[in-house]
Write an enzyme that holds these catalytic residues in place. Structure first.
Site, PDB file in Angstrom:
ATOM      1  N   HIS A  30       0.853  -1.188   0.000  1.00  0.00           N
ATOM      2  CA  HIS A  30       0.000   0.000   0.000  1.00  0.00           C
ATOM      3  C   HIS A  30       0.890   1.238   0.000  1.00  0.00           C
ATOM      4  O   HIS A  30       1.856   1.318   0.758  1.00  0.00           O
ATOM      5  CB  HIS A  30      -0.925   0.008   1.210  1.00  0.00           C
ATOM      6  CG  HIS A  30      -1.896   1.140   1.191  1.00  0.00           C
ATOM      7  ND1 HIS A  30      -2.700   1.401   0.087  1.00  0.00           N
ATOM      8  CD2 HIS A  30      -2.192   2.104   2.106  1.00  0.00           C
ATOM      9  CE1 HIS A  30      -3.445   2.465   0.337  1.00  0.00           C
ATOM     10  NE2 HIS A  30      -3.155   2.909   1.546  1.00  0.00           N
ATOM     11  N   HIS A  42      -3.294   9.056   1.295  1.00  0.00           N
ATOM     12  CA  HIS A  42      -3.278   7.860   0.453  1.00  0.00           C
ATOM     13  C   HIS A  42      -4.645   7.623  -0.176  1.00  0.00           C
ATOM     14  O   HIS A  42      -5.636   8.251   0.184  1.00  0.00           O
ATOM     15  CB  HIS A  42      -2.804   6.633   1.245  1.00  0.00           C
ATOM     16  CG  HIS A  42      -3.595   6.349   2.494  1.00  0.00           C
ATOM     17  ND1 HIS A  42      -4.299   5.194   2.694  1.00  0.00           N
ATOM     18  CD2 HIS A  42      -3.789   7.089   3.622  1.00  0.00           C
ATOM     19  CE1 HIS A  42      -4.874   5.201   3.885  1.00  0.00           C
ATOM     20  NE2 HIS A  42      -4.583   6.357   4.465  1.00  0.00           N
ATOM     21  N   CYS A 154      -3.500   2.822  -5.376  1.00  0.00           N
ATOM     22  CA  CYS A 154      -2.774   3.674  -4.437  1.00  0.00           C
ATOM     23  C   CYS A 154      -1.385   4.045  -4.953  1.00  0.00           C
ATOM     24  O   CYS A 154      -0.898   5.161  -4.719  1.00  0.00           O
ATOM     25  CB  CYS A 154      -2.666   2.991  -3.082  1.00  0.00           C
ATOM     26  SG  CYS A 154      -1.858   1.371  -3.118  1.00  0.00           S
TER      27      CYS A 154
END
Length: 254
Positions: A30, A42, A154
């Protein structure tokens, strides 16, 4: 931080850094932009569904959502239902994982040495103040479109924040570093015409490895020619008008 690992300590972080943390036994990472004061901007999906493949993988691979920890953060509150571009504390972003820094302006040799995608790019980063402006503008306007693990994830968000570069085409799949690595691996194994030039195990491995490296390099945003520098205000305005998302994902992942 070096060839073997991009792992860094929290004390080394600077606002505007592109950071990431591996999830579920290094299956997926991530990504986000460090905003300072132990906060990270994010791009995510809600309720533990960040992966968003529409398959059983959605339940298998851990989400970036703080809800995955089973507790509510005193600083962030309950973010389990938030989606799009959000801001979380560093602990919630890491979700128990280690901290790594995504590297920019690497050499081709270094890029190839990092066999796993989603860790570096040949592209150059813009200054930190520009990076933070893009990330915060997208946060304030929730302006990066609909999350998709394959087309708009992401890692794409973080790389756009760092470079302002977006792909022109609408049909390409696997545009983040993580997904392009998977695509390159599948292509190397299944589609390489050079695989017929040798029948020895060593030869097949060498051919597949070469094709994999070539596939990763040519798909990197730092070398592709089908990219444009898009001002963040223009991107948000385009998405706000509901125009086709022709430039909503980048090529360095998720």
């Amino acid at each position: 931080m070096g060839v073997l690992s991009n792992k860094i300590e929290r004390e080394q972080l600077k606002p505007g850094d592109h950071i990431y943390s591996w999830r579920s036994a290094y299956i997926y990472a991530h990504h986000g932009i460090y905003a300072g004061d132990s906060m990270v901007i994010h791009f995510t999906r809600a309720a533990g569904q960040e992966v968003g493949t529409g398959t059983i993988l959605d339940q298998f691979i851990f989400s970036s959502s703080p809800s995955n920890t089973g507790t509510v953060c005193e600083r962030c509150g309950d973010q389990s239902r938030l989606h799009g571009v959000i801001i979380s504390c560093l602990d919630c972003f890491l979700s128990g994982g280690n901290l790594y820094e995504f590297r920019y302006s690497v050499t081709p040799a270094f890029f190839i040495s990092k066999a796993r995608g989603g860790t570096c790019t040949l592209a150059a980063s813009d200054p930190s103040d520009v990076v933070l402006h893009r990330a915060r503008y997208l946060l304030d306007n929730n302006g990066f479109g609909m999350y998709s693990i394959f087309k708009n994830n992401c890692e794409d968000f973080a790389i756009y924040s760092k470079t302002g570069l977006l792909v022109e085409t609408t049909f390409s799949v696997g545009r983040s570093g993580q997904i392009s690595s998977l695509t390159a691996a599948l292509t190397a194994v299944a589609s390489s015409p050079l695989r017929f030039l040798t029948t020895s195990p060593g030869g097949l491995i060498a051919v597949a490895s070469s094709m994999y490296c070539i596939g990763r390099v040519v798909s990197d945003i730092g070398i592709r020619r089908d990219v444009n520098k898009i001002p963040v205000e223009s991107l948000v305005a385009q998405l706000g008008r509901g125009e086709p998302e022709t430039v909503t994902a980048t090529v360095p992942a998720g």
